[in-house]
Design a protein around this motif. Structure first.
Motif, PDB file in Angstrom:
ATOM      1  N   SER A  80      43.061  45.512  40.742  1.00 16.49           N
ATOM      2  CA  SER A  80      42.815  44.082  40.992  1.00 16.49           C
ATOM      3  C   SER A  80      41.352  43.848  41.364  1.00 16.49           C
ATOM      4  O   SER A  80      40.707  42.928  40.855  1.00 16.49           O
ATOM      5  CB  SER A  80      43.731  43.585  42.105  1.00 16.49           C
ATOM      6  N   SER A  81      40.812  44.709  42.250  1.00 12.84           N
ATOM      7  CA  SER A  81      39.414  44.564  42.661  1.00 12.84           C
ATOM      8  C   SER A  81      38.472  44.732  41.475  1.00 12.84           C
ATOM      9  O   SER A  81      37.468  44.025  41.349  1.00 12.84           O
ATOM     10  CB  SER A  81      39.077  45.595  43.747  1.00 12.84           C
ATOM     11  N   PHE A  82      38.817  45.698  40.572  1.00  5.98           N
ATOM     12  CA  PHE A  82      37.972  45.925  39.396  1.00  5.98           C
ATOM     13  C   PHE A  82      37.908  44.672  38.518  1.00  5.98           C
ATOM     14  O   PHE A  82      36.826  44.228  38.113  1.00  5.98           O
ATOM     15  CB  PHE A  82      38.524  47.111  38.597  1.00  5.98           C
ATOM     16  N   TYR A  83      39.086  44.105  38.220  1.00  2.00           N
ATOM     17  CA  TYR A  83      39.106  42.932  37.336  1.00  2.00           C
ATOM     18  C   TYR A  83      38.470  41.711  38.000  1.00  2.00           C
ATOM     19  O   TYR A  83      37.803  40.906  37.336  1.00  2.00           O
ATOM     20  CB  TYR A  83      40.541  42.621  36.909  1.00  2.00           C
ATOM     21  N   LYS A  84      38.652  41.569  39.310  1.00  2.00           N
ATOM     22  CA  LYS A  84      38.020  40.432  39.995  1.00  2.00           C
ATOM     23  C   LYS A  84      36.497  40.561  39.963  1.00  2.00           C
ATOM     24  O   LYS A  84      35.779  39.573  39.773  1.00  2.00           O
ATOM     25  CB  LYS A  84      38.515  40.353  41.437  1.00  2.00           C
ATOM     26  N   ALA A  85      36.000  41.789  40.164  1.00  2.00           N
ATOM     27  CA  ALA A  85      34.552  41.995  40.096  1.00  2.00           C
ATOM     28  C   ALA A  85      34.035  41.712  38.689  1.00  2.00           C
ATOM     29  O   ALA A  85      32.989  41.071  38.502  1.00  2.00           O
ATOM     30  CB  ALA A  85      34.211  43.426  40.509  1.00  2.00           C
ATOM     31  N   ALA A  86      34.792  42.176  37.666  1.00  2.00           N
ATOM     32  CA  ALA A  86      34.393  41.911  36.281  1.00  2.00           C
ATOM     33  C   ALA A  86      34.428  40.409  35.992  1.00  2.00           C
ATOM     34  O   ALA A  86      33.541  39.877  35.305  1.00  2.00           O
ATOM     35  CB  ALA A  86      35.314  42.660  35.318  1.00  2.00           C
ATOM     36  N   GLY A  87      35.444  39.727  36.550  1.00  2.00           N
ATOM     37  CA  GLY A  87      35.533  38.277  36.361  1.00  2.00           C
ATOM     38  C   GLY A  87      34.361  37.559  36.992  1.00  2.00           C
ATOM     39  O   GLY A  87      33.833  36.585  36.438  1.00  2.00           O
TER      40      GLY A  87
END
Length: 521
Positions: free
Chosen positions: A452-459
């Motif tokens: 979740s943290s990875f995708y939020k950072a990418a977002g």
């Protein structure tokens, strides 16, 4: 335990007795001290065990307090250390009761605190002691064998060391090096305290390696730190004493060559030589190859404590017989599995009441019931549990042994053992399964959180670089997400919350199953 070596006796009461030619104060302390439970050290003791042992606690109250932690001293250290000077009038019995599951540790067990208490007492500087004690209480405890992030702690290395081959945590540096006269030979680690701190994990070598701990103790006891430095130099040239065992290497044993008893070269150099008992050991032949052997003086060995107590007795008495007798009987005997079932082992007792070799040797062998046993060092391939580590079962065994009707008296023991085993079948396997499910759910929750943290950072990066003309939504997650990365981050966050909810669900069930088992254990 040799109590004559305690500070109050060795450095105060005995010297007073010699100078005044009056033994009575020393003898009175001996009478009183022999009935007081020994200090349980910095690891502490639970309230229920403290009450059973009769441990009393003392404190100088709010004089020495760090946050919610009050400076506590057990009765043994009150007698051994606190009463050596005029500061003792600050200490009174601690008024608050210790709850059953609360773990209290004796702060006077820390060597630095003992040294400061004695040093500041000689000059009457109570406030100085208070400040130093507070500072020591605020130092993170030694991580022992655990790998911890270097950041947020202070680490020390021998001065001039070009690598991190030997590292001390701040707690061990303060307790073992300060007040030793060896401070000039150490320095803060520039690597661990600065550039590597945020990415590097490290262990404290004194906490992780028992032989290093003994090296320090021997140097302090003999007031000769050349022992430490020469021993450390030898340790570096040997294979480290690993808890997984050592393949190959040089090994030592007793002349009687007890089965499964061996000491690695690192512990020979770090323990036996500094304690001056190496002459009681001989080289040990090994099969070589890749088979790993576990050193009997390794922290991970199940019999380290009884082995080392007898090594220390050998150091004091220069007599190896106690270790020889114990190693001959116990070195080849596996530790009691307690409430865990194990396969392919040897057993004593009966089909309805199995006894492991350790409990047989420790407790059951000298009873009249031993002659009635069906199993006598009998190999069983199937899963089996030991019934005789339990105090309740041992009491029943003793009652049956002392009954006038010898063969008939066996029946109450077997009947209760059968009932106990049925409760085990209904509880322990279920507890294991639920705990496994909890661990799996926790791992899944951690994975979902990281994703979740990875995708939020990418977002966030996508939003900052390209902006968004549309928003995205999904059932059960919501709407208004500016790109698909944000949406995926939210979906994984929902998964993590679901796993978190499932982690806590079995706790009540496990607690009830444990209560049922403890009632008959």
């Amino acid at each position: 335990m040799c109590r004559f070596s305690k500070t109050r006796m060795k450095d105060y009461l005995w010297k007073e007795a010699v100078s005044s030619r009056n033994l009575e104060p020393a003898v009175e302390w001996m009478r009183r001290r022999s009935s007081i439970p020994d200090c349980k050290g910095v690891d502490g003791v639970k309230g229920k065990d403290s009450a059973a042992l009769g441990i009393k606690w003392y404190s100088p109250g709010t004089w020495v307090q760090v946050g919610d932690n009050t400076f506590l001293v057990c009765e043994a250290c009150y007698e051994d250390e606190v009463l050596i000077n005029q500061f003792s009038h600050y200490f009174t019995p601690f008024p608050n009761p210790q709850s059953a599951d609360a773990v209290w540790a004796c702060d006077m067990a820390m060597p630095f605190v003992q040294n400061e208490y004695e040093a500041k007492g000689k000059v009457g500087d109570w406030q100085g002691f208070v400040e130093e004690a507070k500072a020591r209480m605020g130092v993170p405890p030694c991580p022992k064998a655990a790998h911890v992030q270097a950041y947020g702690r202070n680490w020390y290395v021998p001065k001039g060391a070009s690598d991190l081959s030997f590292v001390l945590c701040q707690a061990c540096f303060v307790d073992q090096v300060l007040h030793s006269g060896e401070e000039h030979r150490w320095e803060p680690s520039a690597q661990l305290n600065n550039d590597l701190a945020r990415t590097h994990t490290v262990t404290c070598d004194r906490g992780a390696m028992f032989n290093v701990s003994v090296l320090f103790s021997a140097a302090h006891e003999k007031k000769d730190f050349s022992l430490f430095w020469s021993g450390l130099d030898k340790l570096r040239r040997e294979k480290p004493c690993e808890s997984e065992g050592i393949a190959g290497g040089t090994w030592y044993t007793l002349p009687s060559r007890p089965s499964n008893f061996g000491v690695c070269a690192a512990c020979y150099a770090g323990i036996l030589e500094p304690l001056q008992v190496a002459r009681f050991f001989v080289p040990m032949s090994t099969s070589g190859g890749e088979e790993k052997l576990l050193c009997c003086l390794n922290l991970g060995h199940p019999r380290l404590s009884p082995f080392f107590l007898r090594v220390y007795e050998m150091y004091i008495t220069l007599d190896p017989r106690a270790l020889d007798v114990y190693a001959s009987e116990y070195a080849a005997v596996p530790a009691c599995p307690r409430d865990q079932d194990v396969k392919s082992r040897r057993w004593y007792g009966w089909g309805d009441c199995t006894i492991c070799p350790e409990c047989y040797l420790d407790f059951a062998r000298n009873s009249p019931l031993a002659e009635l046993m069906e199993f006598r060092d009998t190999f069983r391939d199937e899963s089996t549990i030991c019934e005789m580590y339990s105090p309740r079962m041992r009491n029943l065994y003793t009652e049956c042994s002392t009954s006038p009707a010898s063969p008939a008296s066996l029946q109450p023991l077997l009947a209760f053992s059968i009932q106990r085993r049925m409760v085990w079948i209904e509880t322990i396997p279920k507890i294991k399964m639920l705990m496994f499910q909890q661990r799996m759910a926790f791992q899944q929750q951690q994975t979902a959180n990281i994703t979740s943290s990875f995708y939020k950072a990418a977002g966030g990066m996508e939003e900052a670089m390209y902006g968004s003309r549309y928003t995205y939504s999904a059932p059960g997650v919501g709407y208004g997400f500016h790109n698909m990365n944000y949406l995926k981050g939210a979906q994984y966050e929902q998964q993590a919350l679901g796993h978190m909810a499932s982690v806590g669900a079995p706790v009540a069930i496990v607690g009830e199953l444990e209560r049922r088992w403890r009632a008959v254990e």
